[in-house]
Design an enzyme around this catalytic site. Structure first.
Site, short mmCIF file in Angstrom:
data_model
loop_
_atom_site.label_atom_id
_atom_site.label_comp_id
_atom_site.label_asym_id
_atom_site.label_seq_id
_atom_site.Cartn_x
_atom_site.Cartn_y
_atom_site.Cartn_z
N GLU A 129 1.00 -1.15 -0.01
CA GLU A 129 -0.02 -0.04 -0.06
C GLU A 129 0.96 1.37 0.19
O GLU A 129 2.14 1.04 0.27
CB GLU A 129 -0.96 0.00 1.25
CG GLU A 129 -1.95 -1.27 1.12
CD GLU A 129 -2.78 -1.16 2.59
OE1 GLU A 129 -3.61 -2.36 2.73
OE2 GLU A 129 -2.56 -0.41 3.31
N PRO A 130 0.41 2.36 -0.09
CA PRO A 130 1.25 3.54 -0.39
C PRO A 130 1.94 3.90 0.86
O PRO A 130 2.88 4.24 1.21
CB PRO A 130 0.10 4.79 -0.35
CG PRO A 130 -1.07 4.05 -1.00
CD PRO A 130 -1.15 2.56 -0.70
N GLY A 133 4.81 -0.65 2.84
CA GLY A 133 5.62 -1.59 1.73
C GLY A 133 6.31 -2.58 2.83
O GLY A 133 5.85 -3.76 2.69
N TRP A 158 1.87 -0.14 -6.31
CA TRP A 158 2.98 -0.83 -6.88
C TRP A 158 2.65 -2.40 -7.01
O TRP A 158 3.33 -3.43 -6.57
CB TRP A 158 4.19 -0.92 -5.70
CG TRP A 158 4.44 0.47 -5.08
CD1 TRP A 158 4.38 0.94 -3.88
CD2 TRP A 158 4.81 1.45 -6.01
NE1 TRP A 158 4.89 2.28 -3.73
CE2 TRP A 158 5.13 2.61 -4.97
CE3 TRP A 158 5.16 1.66 -7.24
CZ2 TRP A 158 5.61 3.90 -5.34
CZ3 TRP A 158 5.39 3.15 -7.76
CH2 TRP A 158 5.80 4.05 -6.68
N ARG A 267 36.16 -7.05 -29.32
CA ARG A 267 36.69 -5.62 -29.47
C ARG A 267 37.83 -5.39 -29.38
O ARG A 267 38.78 -5.93 -28.49
CB ARG A 267 36.01 -4.97 -28.11
CG ARG A 267 36.37 -3.43 -27.95
CD ARG A 267 35.96 -2.54 -29.03
NE ARG A 267 36.10 -1.05 -28.69
CZ ARG A 267 35.84 -0.20 -29.19
NH1 ARG A 267 35.93 -0.28 -30.56
NH2 ARG A 267 36.11 1.09 -28.83
N GLU A 363 9.57 -7.91 -2.82
CA GLU A 363 9.61 -8.98 -2.28
C GLU A 363 10.62 -8.87 -0.97
O GLU A 363 11.24 -9.79 -0.69
CB GLU A 363 9.81 -10.39 -2.96
CG GLU A 363 8.60 -10.43 -3.88
CD GLU A 363 8.65 -11.75 -4.54
OE1 GLU A 363 9.28 -12.86 -3.93
OE2 GLU A 363 8.28 -11.81 -5.67
N GLU A 367 17.79 -4.14 2.74
CA GLU A 367 17.75 -3.99 4.01
C GLU A 367 16.99 -5.02 5.11
O GLU A 367 17.38 -5.31 6.09
CB GLU A 367 17.40 -2.57 4.45
CG GLU A 367 18.26 -1.30 3.76
CD GLU A 367 18.25 -1.28 2.21
OE1 GLU A 367 19.31 -0.76 1.90
OE2 GLU A 367 17.17 -1.72 1.64
#
Length: 381
Positions: A129-130, A133, A158, A267, A363, A367
């Site tokens: 939710e806003p 999280g 989200w 390269r 998910e 942290e």
């Protein structure tokens, strides 16, 4: 299973998934609109049996078992090496469906999961939710009693596959002030009256949006599991999927590494192939070592889950943390070694650079994973 070596069958299966993705899914993914559900891609994945791998038994009309964590990781890593869009589409179908598979009534399982496996129904996992999280227990979407059911009022944010999903697994507060013990889970059809939403425009090209519930009615038979035990429903799904987020990250890292090995070998710079420069060679060695270490952590955690080991939260968190942080490092170094060409819109690494950031947040942010690991060490002590 030996956690550090794949069986011939697993190796062959991963190879077949990569082949299907490269030959059948990449073009469909590219043809889709960024930020929107790609239904042709999902239908193709269903027709090739990829989505059915999420639900063992679904081919026989009995999707009653969850996939092994190791199989889920193999599938997600293999897809990610070829098409992050296909990988994400599969993962979101699993994440949105598994609360129904694990905790739903038989009629809900039969209504939704065969359609998901066929690529005909789009699922969504509506937890965040806003203002809730990482602290998911703080969610405030209200589920107020209404006869033999509830009415949902509030906003989710989200949410992957929103607002286009055909059904949502929704986590709402049935007991105010009770923290995680006052949350219930529901399955809500996407066409239910009072349900609306809008897309969010993000750096990564995923279908993500908001969902607004304006007194949305849910019935008793749409409750998933027990009333006020919805937090456990969410965690049960997330515990299974957390190592496979690491597998997604490993797949992206492997794709970036493979592209960089090929590029630096061809390269020409300073009188020879770029890879002959020691600093380049050492960077490639570091990228490869971290990718393999992430892979081993992921599959060790998945094998432990499949073996029924207890207290797996710390191992799953280590796998998710290390693999996602590694993918960020590997993709960043790949961009650096490719130079400006990797920043052009449409380049593989430009795409991966936008994709790789999100898994360090969703998910459970890095942290949060460190907090889970620390707590598991304290319990062990």
């Amino acid at each position: 299973m030996n956690a550090f070596a794949f069986t011939p069958e697993q190796t062959a299966y991963a190879s077949s998934v990569r082949k299907i993705a490269a030959e059948q899914l990449v073009d469909l993914a590219a043809a889709g609109a960024e930020g929107a559900v790609n239904r042709p891609l999902l239908k193709a994945m269903g027709s090739h049996g990829l989505l059915a791998r999420l639900f063992p038994g679904v081919e026989n009309g009995q999707p009653t078992r969850q996939a092994a964590a190791t199989d889920l990781c193999l599938l997600r890593e293999a897809l990610a090496t070829q098409s992050t869009e296909a990988e994400t589409a599969l993962a979101l179908q699993g994440l949105g469906s598994y609360p129904v598979l694990q905790s739903g009534l038989d009629e809900q399982v039969q209504r939704w999961l065969p359609a998901v496996a066929a690529g005909d129904a789009v699922a969504a996992f509506a937890l965040t939710e806003p203002d809730a999280g990482s602290d998911a227990a703080a969610l405030q979407l209200a589920a107020e009693p209404d006869g033999d059911g509830w009415r949902l009022t509030g906003t989710k944010m989200w949410i992957s596959n929103a607002p286009e999903a055909d059904f949502y697994t929704v986590f709402a507060r049935t007991t105010p002030g009770a923290g995680s013990r006052g949350v219930s889970a529901f399955v809500v059809p996407g066409d239910r009256a009072g349900l609306s939403g809008e897309h969010l425009d993000l750096v990564s090209p995923h279908p993500i949006g908001t969902v607004v519930f304006d007194g949305v009615r849910v019935n008793r038979d749409e409750l998933l599991g027990e009333e006020n035990r919805g937090f456990a429903v969410a965690m049960r799904t997330l515990d299974l999927f957390r190592p496979s987020v690491g597998a997604f990250a490993v797949g992206m890292a492997q794709a970036a590494l493979d592209a960089t090995v090929e590029y630096t070998a061809s390269r020409e710079a300073f009188g020879g192939p770029l890879v002959k420069q020691q600093t380049v060679a050492h960077t490639l060695a570091e990228m490869a070592t971290r990718t393999e270490a992430g892979r081993l952590l992921v599959y060790a955690a998945a094998a432990a889950y499949d073996a029924g080991e207890q207290n797996l939260a710390g191992r799953a968190a280590m796998a998710k943390l290390f693999a996602t942080e590694t993918a960020q490092y590997v993709v960043d170094q790949a961009v650096q070694l490719h130079g400006a060409r990797a920043l052009r819109r449409g380049h593989l690494l430009e795409h991966l650079y936008r994709e790789v950031r999100a898994p360090r947040i969703y998910e459970g942010a890095s942290e949060i994973q460190r907090t889970i690991i620390a707590r598991s060490l304290q319990r062990r002590g």
